[in-house]
Scaffold this motif. Structure first.
Motif, PDB file in Angstrom:
ATOM      1  N   LEU A   1      15.155 -72.193 -36.578  1.00  0.00           N
ATOM      2  CA  LEU A   1      14.336 -72.008 -35.382  1.00  0.00           C
ATOM      3  C   LEU A   1      13.713 -70.620 -35.316  1.00  0.00           C
ATOM      4  O   LEU A   1      12.860 -70.368 -34.471  1.00  0.00           O
ATOM      5  N   THR A   2      14.130 -69.732 -36.185  1.00  0.00           N
ATOM      6  CA  THR A   2      13.615 -68.366 -36.178  1.00  0.00           C
ATOM      7  C   THR A   2      12.222 -68.316 -36.775  1.00  0.00           C
ATOM      8  O   THR A   2      11.936 -68.969 -37.782  1.00  0.00           O
ATOM      9  N   SER A   3      11.344 -67.542 -36.164  1.00  0.00           N
ATOM     10  CA  SER A   3       9.992 -67.390 -36.689  1.00  0.00           C
ATOM     11  C   SER A   3      10.029 -66.762 -38.078  1.00  0.00           C
ATOM     12  O   SER A   3      10.831 -65.861 -38.349  1.00  0.00           O
TER      13      SER A   3
ATOM     14  N   ALA B   1      11.787 -63.291 -39.238  1.00  0.00           N
ATOM     15  CA  ALA B   1      12.754 -63.299 -40.333  1.00  0.00           C
ATOM     16  C   ALA B   1      12.299 -62.402 -41.481  1.00  0.00           C
ATOM     17  O   ALA B   1      13.091 -61.644 -42.047  1.00  0.00           O
ATOM     18  N   GLY B   2      11.022 -62.470 -41.822  1.00  0.00           N
ATOM     19  CA  GLY B   2      10.507 -61.625 -42.901  1.00  0.00           C
ATOM     20  C   GLY B   2      10.606 -60.146 -42.569  1.00  0.00           C
ATOM     21  O   GLY B   2      10.940 -59.327 -43.434  1.00  0.00           O
ATOM     22  N   THR B   3      10.332 -59.798 -41.322  1.00  0.00           N
ATOM     23  CA  THR B   3      10.429 -58.391 -40.900  1.00  0.00           C
ATOM     24  C   THR B   3      11.860 -57.899 -40.972  1.00  0.00           C
ATOM     25  O   THR B   3      12.134 -56.784 -41.444  1.00  0.00           O
ATOM     26  N   ILE B   4      12.794 -58.726 -40.506  1.00  0.00           N
ATOM     27  CA  ILE B   4      14.208 -58.335 -40.523  1.00  0.00           C
ATOM     28  C   ILE B   4      14.700 -58.159 -41.954  1.00  0.00           C
ATOM     29  O   ILE B   4      15.388 -57.178 -42.279  1.00  0.00           O
TER      30      ILE B   4
ATOM     31  N   ALA C   1      14.838 -67.612 -48.087  1.00  0.00           N
ATOM     32  CA  ALA C   1      14.640 -69.055 -48.033  1.00  0.00           C
ATOM     33  C   ALA C   1      15.962 -69.786 -47.804  1.00  0.00           C
ATOM     34  O   ALA C   1      16.030 -70.749 -47.026  1.00  0.00           O
ATOM     35  N   THR C   2      17.021 -69.320 -48.460  1.00  0.00           N
ATOM     36  CA  THR C   2      18.330 -69.953 -48.293  1.00  0.00           C
ATOM     37  C   THR C   2      18.825 -69.801 -46.870  1.00  0.00           C
ATOM     38  O   THR C   2      19.335 -70.748 -46.259  1.00  0.00           O
ATOM     39  N   TRP C   3      18.685 -68.594 -46.326  1.00  0.00           N
ATOM     40  CA  TRP C   3      19.143 -68.334 -44.955  1.00  0.00           C
ATOM     41  C   TRP C   3      18.386 -69.179 -43.942  1.00  0.00           C
ATOM     42  O   TRP C   3      18.965 -69.685 -42.987  1.00  0.00           O
ATOM     43  N   ARG C   4      17.104 -69.356 -44.176  1.00  0.00           N
ATOM     44  CA  ARG C   4      16.271 -70.014 -43.164  1.00  0.00           C
ATOM     45  C   ARG C   4      16.205 -71.525 -43.309  1.00  0.00           C
ATOM     46  O   ARG C   4      16.133 -72.240 -42.293  1.00  0.00           O
TER      47      ARG C   4
END
Length: 305
Positions: free
Chosen positions: A122-124, A128-131, A173-176
């Motif tokens: 559900l995270t944008s 996610a990329g910024t973090i 990718a795995t995390w998301r």
């Protein structure tokens, strides 16, 4: 004056007839398909053979496709292929194993773990990329570099090397996306009758045999679907790379993707014709790959009577 009501009645009768009504109901879909899919595809095909400049276009034949052999096309294709292969190797078996554990009656707090694994989905992608760019930063205070210091290793710039940069992309990718694949496999597991497992257990089959002989074969339709969307997602990846490298220009193009290459050519350089040729080539590559994998799984075989 007498023909008016008759004509209105005839029109109403025609509208409610069994022959016309189906076409009326499907008309919105047909119009949306023609306007938002067919027309853009045809326009893209035409533009791929054109040089499109502000206010003018001219046909140049296959020049745009010939440029693909002398540009960054193969760099972007290589990056997407590596990314797709790694995500397939991780995002198919890992969610499957997790789904088997979470579907087990012996698993405690199953609902909590399902929710926890699905929340990253559900995270944008932008967030996610910024973090992850901050976590894998090049400074000594970046989380992963601090972890390296704890084990006696030096600070590195994670996003300056092709290997470590790809590692960060795959971790992101795995995390998301592991959570969404987990849901797919869970839905498939819940359609398998428990009687099969009970019968196999009575016959002496252990958990490993039950997994390979029952779970994996019966999850074949779900697995094919997950592989198909994973291939598409791998070659359509753009935002993750764009956010990790703060733009579409990474060191030596180690983060350049096919969609990033289309964006660079069509938008940044205003070469819409060349960008269209890249997009159509990518479409053809994905079509061939998916046909091969569907053929491998026997999806095109005729059912025996």
């Amino acid at each position: 004056m007498k023909e008016g009501p008759k004509q209105a009645g005839a029109a109403k009768q025609l509208f409610y007839s069994q022959r016309v009504a189906p076409y009326v109901f499907v008309l919105p879909f047909i119009l949306s398909f023609l306007i938002f899919f067919a027309y853009p595809v045809v326009s893209t095909i035409l533009m791929s053979f054109q040089e499109v400049l502000p206010g003018q276009t001219r046909f140049i034949g296959f020049d745009n496709y010939e440029r693909l052999w002398n540009d960054s096309f193969f760099t972007a294709l290589k990056n997407n292929t590596r990314y797709t292969i790694w995500t397939l190797l991780i995002l198919i078996p890992l969610p499957l194993v997790l789904a088997v554990f979470l579907n087990s009656k012996a698993m405690r707090w199953s609902g909590f773990f399902r929710s926890a694994l699905f929340i990253p989905t559900l995270t944008s992608v932008v967030v996610a990329g910024t973090i992850f760019r901050l976590i894998f930063g090049q400074t000594d205070l970046a989380v992963m570099n601090m972890l390296r210091h704890a084990f006696g290793f030096e600070t590195i710039n994670w996003l300056a090397d092709s290997t470590t940069g790809m590692f960060v992309l795959v971790v992101l990718a795995t995390w998301r996306y592991a959570g969404i694949n987990l849901i797919y496999f869970l839905s498939g597991l819940q359609t398998i009758p428990q009687d099969l497992y009970e019968s196999a257990e009575i016959d002496g089959a252990n958990r490993w045999n039950r997994f390979w002989r029952i779970t994996v074969p019966l999850l074949k339709p779900v697995t094919i679907y997950v592989i198909t969307i994973s291939i598409y997602g791998g070659y359509a990846m753009f935002t993750e790379s764009y956010m990790l490298w703060s733009g579409n220009h990474s060191p030596n193009d180690i983060g350049l993707t096919m969609l990033g290459y289309i964006y660079r050519s069509g938008i940044e350089k205003n070469e819409l014709g060349f960008g269209s040729s890249i997009g159509l080539t990518l479409l053809a590559i994905m079509l061939v790959i998916n046909i091969i994998q569907l053929k491998f799984f026997g999806l095109f075989k005729k059912e025996e009577d």
